[in-house]
Design a protein around this motif. Structure first.
Motif, PDB file in Angstrom:
ATOM      1  N   SER A  62       4.215 -33.343-117.336  1.00 43.82           N
ATOM      2  CA  SER A  62       5.032 -34.529-117.570  1.00 43.82           C
ATOM      3  C   SER A  62       5.374 -34.586-119.133  1.00 43.82           C
ATOM      4  CB  SER A  62       4.226 -35.479-117.179  1.00 43.82           C
ATOM      5  OG  SER A  62       3.012 -36.023-118.175  1.00 43.82           O
ATOM      6  N   VAL A  63       4.801 -33.635-119.791  1.00 44.86           N
ATOM      7  CA  VAL A  63       4.969 -33.692-121.346  1.00 44.86           C
ATOM      8  C   VAL A  63       6.169 -32.956-121.839  1.00 44.86           C
ATOM      9  CG1 VAL A  63       3.979 -33.167-123.745  1.00 44.86           C
ATOM     10  CG2 VAL A  63       2.557 -33.711-121.843  1.00 44.86           C
ATOM     11  N   HIS A  64       6.863 -33.796-122.427  1.00 54.00           N
ATOM     12  CA  HIS A  64       8.398 -33.350-123.022  1.00 54.00           C
ATOM     13  C   HIS A  64       8.425 -33.711-124.420  1.00 54.00           C
ATOM     14  CE1 HIS A  64       9.452 -32.483-118.803  1.00 54.00           C
ATOM     15  NE2 HIS A  64       9.273 -33.914-118.598  1.00 54.00           N
ATOM     16  N   GLU A 119       9.039 -45.524-116.575  1.00 59.03           N
ATOM     17  CA  GLU A 119       8.134 -46.714-116.574  1.00 59.03           C
ATOM     18  C   GLU A 119       6.669 -46.537-116.555  1.00 59.03           C
ATOM     19  OE1 GLU A 119       9.563 -49.710-113.391  1.00 59.03           O
ATOM     20  OE2 GLU A 119      11.320 -49.581-113.919  1.00 59.03           O
ATOM     21  N   ASP A 120       6.308 -45.421-116.019  1.00 58.60           N
ATOM     22  CA  ASP A 120       4.826 -44.872-116.147  1.00 58.60           C
ATOM     23  C   ASP A 120       4.300 -44.024-117.186  1.00 58.60           C
ATOM     24  OD1 ASP A 120       6.182 -43.033-114.821  1.00 58.60           O
ATOM     25  OD2 ASP A 120       4.687 -42.421-113.509  1.00 58.60           O
ATOM     26  N   LYS A 121       5.469 -43.788-118.076  1.00 57.88           N
ATOM     27  CA  LYS A 121       5.243 -42.971-119.033  1.00 57.88           C
ATOM     28  C   LYS A 121       4.895 -43.498-120.479  1.00 57.88           C
ATOM     29  CE  LYS A 121       6.275 -39.819-116.396  1.00 57.88           C
ATOM     30  NZ  LYS A 121       7.624 -39.188-116.089  1.00 57.88           N
ATOM     31  N   ILE A 122       4.285 -42.652-121.483  1.00 58.75           N
ATOM     32  CA  ILE A 122       4.064 -43.176-122.839  1.00 58.75           C
ATOM     33  C   ILE A 122       5.248 -42.427-123.760  1.00 58.75           C
ATOM     34  CG2 ILE A 122       2.833 -42.937-124.874  1.00 58.75           C
ATOM     35  CD1 ILE A 122       0.249 -43.066-123.014  1.00 58.75           C
ATOM     36  N   SER A 165       9.399 -37.698-127.727  1.00 61.99           N
ATOM     37  CA  SER A 165       8.651 -37.052-126.514  1.00 61.99           C
ATOM     38  C   SER A 165       8.316 -38.252-125.703  1.00 61.99           C
ATOM     39  CB  SER A 165       7.240 -36.561-127.282  1.00 61.99           C
ATOM     40  OG  SER A 165       6.449 -37.507-127.642  1.00 61.99           O
ATOM     41  N   SER A 166       7.696 -37.627-124.290  1.00 61.63           N
ATOM     42  CA  SER A 166       7.084 -38.389-123.323  1.00 61.63           C
ATOM     43  C   SER A 166       6.072 -37.625-122.439  1.00 61.63           C
ATOM     44  CB  SER A 166       8.426 -38.812-122.308  1.00 61.63           C
ATOM     45  OG  SER A 166       8.639 -37.703-121.807  1.00 61.63           O
ATOM     46  N   SER A 167       5.207 -38.757-121.771  1.00 66.11           N
ATOM     47  CA  SER A 167       4.086 -37.816-120.943  1.00 66.11           C
ATOM     48  C   SER A 167       3.688 -39.133-120.190  1.00 66.11           C
ATOM     49  CB  SER A 167       3.102 -37.429-121.687  1.00 66.11           C
ATOM     50  OG  SER A 167       2.262 -38.035-122.310  1.00 66.11           O
ATOM     51  N   LEU A 168       2.871 -38.681-119.062  1.00 71.50           N
ATOM     52  CA  LEU A 168       2.003 -39.757-118.338  1.00 71.50           C
ATOM     53  C   LEU A 168       1.039 -40.370-119.106  1.00 71.50           C
ATOM     54  CD1 LEU A 168       1.869 -37.989-114.777  1.00 71.50           C
ATOM     55  CD2 LEU A 168       2.959 -40.166-115.178  1.00 71.50           C
TER      56      LEU A 168
END
Length: 280
Positions: A153-155, A225-228, A277-280
């Motif tokens: 999930s990490v981008h 919606e469920d990501k940071i 960046s984004s991740s769960l």
């Protein structure tokens, strides 16, 4: 609390995360000519940006050392702490190896060295997640399991204002950097399995925020919606505002955070950069 969290300064994290009482950041070193500065100790981000922009110097960097990790490991294991050490990518720095060697020489205590295979805001996502889990009361094993679970999930996306620094560090070919700078093309980079890759070329600075959000949405199937989501910049805070506006307008995320590019990261990308960046 029996968990001690460590990370190296390749992990760019928001100030509110860096302030967690159970977190210590192990610094890398930046070198200007014969002067050495430990990131966050001997030189701040603002001092670094100012020096690079005023002098045009392209500094060198040095990994966090075995001794620094060994001292930290010995300190916290002697206090009965279980250690989770999160590092920037082993493919880009010897810091992971330094931590691993230090761990192998520690006879007591539980120590896990976690290779993010990422950099900057991407590595920072693991630190943010670890803090979130620790604050929720998760135990040592649960934190480690969840860190591994969020890898897919990490981008991380980033756009430097110039390719001069990446050319100097060998991360983009000389010809690519020269043509890009001449044509005012801003390449959009991402990190995949520890490798820095060019995703596309953006012509015109005004298109950068919109394109970055387009790409991040696509990487997350249109739903965060469920990501940071973490937004980052270097010295160019005003440019970051355009990206922040685009993110808040088009992305509905669980949490949106902000940080500045670290000294050692910006030694390779330049002091003017925007990242997402984004991740769960």
């Amino acid at each position: 609390m029996n968990i001690q969290l460590l990370c190296d300064s390749l992990c760019d994290i928001p100030d509110e995360i860096a302030a967690k009482p159970y977190l210590e950041v192990i610094p890398l070193t930046v070198m200007f000519d014969n002067e050495e500065f430990r990131e966050g100790i001997d030189i701040s981000k603002e001092e670094f940006y100012k020096r690079v922009k005023s002098t045009g110097e392209i500094p060198k960097t040095s990994q966090a050392t075995y001794i620094e990790f060994r001292e930290a490991f010995d300190k916290y294991t002697s206090e009965g702490k279980k250690i989770i050490c999160i590092t920037g990518s082993s493919k880009s720095s010897g810091t992971y190896q330094s931590a691993t060697l230090a761990k192998e020489d520690c006879e007591n205590g539980e120590i896990f060295v976690f290779d993010t295979l990422n950099l900057s805001l991407g590595s920072g996502q693991y630190v943010i997640k670890a803090c979130e889990l620790i604050d929720e009361g998760k135990n040592y094993e649960e934190v480690l399991e969840e860190l591994d679970n969020i890898r897919e999930s990490v981008h991380l996306l980033f756009v430097p204002s110039t390719l001069t620094y990446l050319k100097k560090s060998g991360r983009v070919p000389s010809a690519t950097a020269t043509i890009g700078n001449l044509l005012h093309v801003q390449p959009l980079f991402y990190v995949e399995n520890g490798d820095i890759k060019m995703l596309e070329k953006i012509r015109g600075a005004k298109k950068v925020p919109h394109t970055m959000v387009d790409v991040l949405l696509d990487m997350n199937d249109g739903n965060l919606e469920d990501k940071i989501v973490t937004i980052g910049c270097g010295a160019n805070y005003d440019e970051m505002k355009g990206l922040e506006e685009e993110v808040r307008k088009r992305i509905k995320a669980r949490k949106v955070m902000f940080t500045r590019g670290g000294v050692c990261i910006c030694s390779h990308t330049g002091p003017d950069i925007i990242a997402l960046s984004s991740s769960l």
